[in-house]
Design a protein around this motif. Structure first.
Motif, PDB file in Angstrom:
ATOM      1  N   ILE A   1       0.773  -1.170  -0.079  1.00  0.00           N
ATOM      2  CA  ILE A   1       0.124  -0.178  -0.086  1.00  0.00           C
ATOM      3  C   ILE A   1       0.843   1.198   0.003  1.00  0.00           C
ATOM      4  O   ILE A   1       0.385   2.195  -0.514  1.00  0.00           O
TER       5      ILE A   1
ATOM      6  N   TYR B   1      -7.166   4.985  -3.554  1.00  0.00           N
ATOM      7  CA  TYR B   1      -5.864   4.615  -3.667  1.00  0.00           C
ATOM      8  C   TYR B   1      -5.759   4.258  -5.204  1.00  0.00           C
ATOM      9  O   TYR B   1      -6.542   3.608  -5.731  1.00  0.00           O
TER      10      TYR B   1
ATOM     11  N   ASP C   1      -9.213  -6.193  -0.926  1.00  0.00           N
ATOM     12  CA  ASP C   1      -7.626  -6.054  -1.206  1.00  0.00           C
ATOM     13  C   ASP C   1      -7.290  -6.195  -2.740  1.00  0.00           C
ATOM     14  O   ASP C   1      -6.267  -6.271  -3.050  1.00  0.00           O
TER      15      ASP C   1
ATOM     16  N   VAL D   1      -3.573  -5.568  -2.883  1.00  0.00           N
ATOM     17  CA  VAL D   1      -3.044  -4.470  -2.276  1.00  0.00           C
ATOM     18  C   VAL D   1      -2.641  -5.335  -1.023  1.00  0.00           C
ATOM     19  O   VAL D   1      -3.525  -5.501  -0.160  1.00  0.00           O
TER      20      VAL D   1
ATOM     21  N   PHE E   1      -1.671  -4.678   2.688  1.00  0.00           N
ATOM     22  CA  PHE E   1      -1.699  -3.635   3.845  1.00  0.00           C
ATOM     23  C   PHE E   1      -2.187  -4.177   5.111  1.00  0.00           C
ATOM     24  O   PHE E   1      -2.802  -5.149   5.171  1.00  0.00           O
TER      25      PHE E   1
END
Length: 83
Positions: free
Chosen positions: A9, A21, A43, A56, A58
């Motif tokens: 991330i 994002y 994600d 992603v 994170f």
């Protein structure tokens, strides 16, 4: 579901205005994922122009906290309306 890549991330860019994002896609567009989706445990960021997806990586606890509504602004409006 085929994942193109896994991206930390920290390597994505956060758009505070849109609360998303994003990350560049090889097709020239960009992968996007909303912060609310991340908070809900999703994600996978998707490129809207092609079929590529990234995962992603994170920690949910490290996401920016939701902004609280500005309490003082609401109080000022009530005082102005009462005047």
């Amino acid at each position: 579901m085929s994942i193109y890549d896994e991206i930390e991330i920290e390597d994505l860019t956060f758009d505070k205005t849109l609360q998303i994002y994003h990350y560049p896609c090889p097709c020239g567009d960009r992968f996007e994922i909303a912060i609310d989706d991340l908070r809900d445990g999703q994600d996978i960021a998707v490129c809207p122009s092609c079929s590529l997806m990234i995962k992603v990586i994170f920690d949910k606890d490290d996401l920016p906290k939701p902004e609280e509504p500005d309490q003082t602004q609401g109080q000022q409006q009530v005082i102005a309306a009462a005047a």
